[in-house]
Design a protein around this motif. Structure first.
Motif, PDB file in Angstrom:
ATOM      1  N   ARG A 126     -35.274  83.604 -22.386  1.00 50.57           N
ATOM      2  CA  ARG A 126     -34.669  84.895 -22.037  1.00 50.57           C
ATOM      3  C   ARG A 126     -33.988  84.781 -20.682  1.00 50.57           C
ATOM      4  N   TYR A 160     -33.430  87.768 -18.957  1.00 49.14           N
ATOM      5  CA  TYR A 160     -34.052  88.875 -18.243  1.00 49.14           C
ATOM      6  C   TYR A 160     -35.508  89.001 -18.684  1.00 49.14           C
ATOM      7  N   CYS A 161     -36.342  89.446 -17.783  1.00 46.89           N
ATOM      8  CA  CYS A 161     -37.771  89.619 -18.079  1.00 46.89           C
ATOM      9  C   CYS A 161     -37.959  90.732 -19.104  1.00 46.89           C
ATOM     10  N   LYS A 162     -38.835  90.480 -20.064  1.00 44.35           N
ATOM     11  CA  LYS A 162     -39.065  91.490 -21.098  1.00 44.35           C
ATOM     12  C   LYS A 162     -39.929  92.635 -20.588  1.00 44.35           C
ATOM     13  N   ASN A 163     -40.630  92.429 -19.480  1.00 48.51           N
ATOM     14  CA  ASN A 163     -41.508  93.464 -18.948  1.00 48.51           C
ATOM     15  C   ASN A 163     -40.779  94.364 -17.934  1.00 48.51           C
ATOM     16  N   CYS A 164     -40.148  93.736 -16.917  1.00 46.58           N
ATOM     17  CA  CYS A 164     -39.538  94.527 -15.840  1.00 46.58           C
ATOM     18  C   CYS A 164     -38.014  94.454 -15.829  1.00 46.58           C
ATOM     19  N   ASN A 165     -37.407  93.695 -16.736  1.00 43.58           N
ATOM     20  CA  ASN A 165     -35.960  93.565 -16.879  1.00 43.58           C
ATOM     21  C   ASN A 165     -35.292  92.956 -15.632  1.00 43.58           C
ATOM     22  N   CYS A 171     -41.664  85.275 -14.511  1.00 51.06           N
ATOM     23  CA  CYS A 171     -40.942  86.277 -13.732  1.00 51.06           C
ATOM     24  C   CYS A 171     -41.517  86.330 -12.327  1.00 51.06           C
ATOM     25  N   ASN A 176     -41.836  84.414 -19.889  1.00 50.47           N
ATOM     26  CA  ASN A 176     -40.797  84.753 -20.852  1.00 50.47           C
ATOM     27  C   ASN A 176     -40.285  83.484 -21.505  1.00 50.47           C
ATOM     28  N   THR A 177     -39.985  83.541 -22.795  1.00 51.69           N
ATOM     29  CA  THR A 177     -39.495  82.393 -23.537  1.00 51.69           C
ATOM     30  C   THR A 177     -38.042  82.623 -23.927  1.00 51.69           C
TER      31      THR A 177
END
Length: 102
Positions: free
Chosen positions: A19, A21-26, A9, A16-17
């Protein structure tokens, strides 16, 4: 065969794997999704330009469609004058190009 995409990101630096969108900050991290959004935006911009030109014609076009006959005549005269000036300009450009070509 499944391809594993690991994307870092750009906002928070989390990996991120597989994905979009980022799983932390979307935040959006998928390049294909970014391209699709950009293509849709470009298409919408082109549609907006065409609609604006269709809804807002120039003065000569508006006068040619006016309900009053006098204004329609003025519109046709103005349109004809613009066309004549354009033809003279195009002829002059062609003549200069031919002279320059030898």
């Amino acid at each position: 065969m499944s391809v594993t995409k690991i994307i870092k990101c750009s906002n928070c630096g989390v990996f991120n794997t597989n994905r979009e969108y980022c799983k932390n900050c979307n935040a959006l991290i998928s390049d294909t999704k970014k391209r699709q959004i950009k293509e849709a935006q470009v298409k919408q911009d082109q549609i907006d330009v065409v609609l604006h030109e269709k809804e807002n014609p120039n003065l000569a076009e508006r006068l040619k469609k006016h309900p009053n006959l006098f204004y329609r005549i003025i519109g046709w005269i103005l349109y004809s004058a613009i066309m004549i000036v354009s033809l003279i300009g195009a002829g002059l450009a062609w003549f200069i190009a031919m002279v320059a070509a030898g």
